[in-house]
Scaffold this motif. Sequence first.
Motif, short mmCIF file in Angstrom:
data_model
loop_
_atom_site.label_atom_id
_atom_site.label_comp_id
_atom_site.label_asym_id
_atom_site.label_seq_id
_atom_site.Cartn_x
_atom_site.Cartn_y
_atom_site.Cartn_z
N THR A 1 0.82 -1.21 0.00
CA THR A 1 0.00 0.00 0.00
C THR A 1 0.86 1.26 0.00
OG1 THR A 1 -1.76 1.19 1.16
CG2 THR A 1 -0.15 0.06 2.52
N GLY A 2 0.19 2.38 -0.28
CA GLY A 2 0.86 3.66 -0.28
C GLY A 2 0.34 4.62 0.76
N ASP A 3 -0.41 4.13 1.76
CA ASP A 3 -0.91 5.08 2.76
C ASP A 3 -0.78 4.59 4.20
OD1 ASP A 3 -3.05 3.31 3.26
OD2 ASP A 3 -4.52 4.92 3.30
N GLU A 4 0.15 3.66 4.45
CA GLU A 4 0.30 3.18 5.83
C GLU A 4 0.77 4.28 6.76
OE1 GLU A 4 2.04 1.23 9.37
OE2 GLU A 4 2.98 2.61 7.97
N GLU A 5 1.62 5.18 6.25
CA GLU A 5 2.13 6.27 7.07
C GLU A 5 1.16 7.45 7.14
OE1 GLU A 5 4.51 5.77 8.86
OE2 GLU A 5 6.11 4.61 7.90
N GLY A 6 0.05 7.36 6.44
CA GLY A 6 -0.96 8.41 6.44
C GLY A 6 -2.21 7.98 7.18
N PRO A 7 -3.38 8.37 6.67
CA PRO A 7 -4.63 8.05 7.37
C PRO A 7 -4.98 6.57 7.38
CG PRO A 7 -4.91 9.89 5.83
CD PRO A 7 -3.59 9.28 5.53
N ALA A 8 -4.36 5.77 6.51
CA ALA A 8 -4.65 4.33 6.43
C ALA A 8 -6.12 4.05 6.14
CB ALA A 8 -4.20 3.62 7.71
N LYS A 9 -6.69 4.88 5.29
CA LYS A 9 -8.10 4.71 4.92
C LYS A 9 -8.27 4.11 3.52
CE LYS A 9 -9.62 6.78 8.69
NZ LYS A 9 -10.30 6.01 9.77
N ASP A 10 -7.33 4.37 2.63
CA ASP A 10 -7.48 3.98 1.24
C ASP A 10 -6.42 2.99 0.79
OD1 ASP A 10 -9.74 5.59 0.67
OD2 ASP A 10 -8.46 7.36 0.51
#
Length: 377
Positions: free
Chosen positions: A133-142
């Motif tokens: 994934t590309g959003d583990e360090e972010g909101p982890a929503k998408d």
Amino acid sequence: MSNTPTDPVPLAQALIRCPSVTPADAGALGVLEAALAPLGFACHRMRFGETENLFARRGTESPHFCYAGHTDVVPPGEQGWTDGPFSGVVRDGTLYGRGACDMKGGIAAFVAGLTDFLAANPNHAGSISLLITGDEEGPAKDGTTRVLDWMAETGHIPDMALVGEPTSRAALGDIVKVGRRGSMTAYITLFGTQGHSAYPQRADNPIHRLVRVLHRLTAAPIDQGSEFFEATTLQVTGFDVGNTANNVIPAEARAMLNIRFNDLHTSAGLTEHLHAALRAEGARYEMRIDCSGESFLTSPGPFVDGLQRAVERATGRPATLDTGGGTSDARFIARFCPVAELGGVGSTMHKVDECVPVAELRDLATLYRLVLEESLR
């Protein structure tokens, strides 16, 4: 099969040189897809919101082993790097760059170990996949959660999953994380009656009530821990009144609480625990709960036993089963299949001059090859 193991360093460098600060992809998943396709993986790219994700699978049969990770990284900051944060330079036997430790190095090590496993076992049992994934360090929503929904709809849910976060503490393989605490935040607004501080009998001070509520919640431990988890903790992380006058009793007071909870609790049960404390003080209040993940535990069994055997084969030492730390994307995967976490030493993740010793990266590739041998018997 060549007797020379596949070197993970070139792939790790290529990934680091993609400045994929969350949620940007910056070409990182394309680099990974180019490495996996020649190995026989069917690659599925999917975008949710601003997030690019990759699911790649080789084979269709069970047992299905899935490696999960992320190519996004935290911002590098503007100062302090000896080399550029996305240089991917090797200096004195160490690979430097944002993501070297967390966790582009780990992904490269898995691909290297996977390459050697396939060369030695071209007709291996089961199938292998990667969920990146590309959003583990972010909101982890998408990211992981959305890809898992797609996997469930299309028949790709694995029998076991390994998250490659850098979980080792002092030496490679010393820790296998088999669970994580849950995390929830409560936002409480407690209402009173505004008035003059010289006439408190004409007002109802919400600060006093809120202080008593917080004392009730923090005076004693929620529990003493469980077999695999430390005690649940409740921390007051915010307290605000917004009062600019020193002679006015305010009409409301607000608090923010964070609870890290073990497998003795659910967020629903702890929410009721908070309500009970508020009701006991006769409070008029509003409360909003944000739960970023429930606690989970993968109990010892064939999957965890195989991970421990792989660690001992690779390092000569047994691994300790652990559930400490914060949260990871494993909390989403745990809803579907047994999941554990095993990766390199995380001492430099998110730091300036993030790095990983080249020797450790190569040893991690060997460890991941052995994990596949143990998991796909």
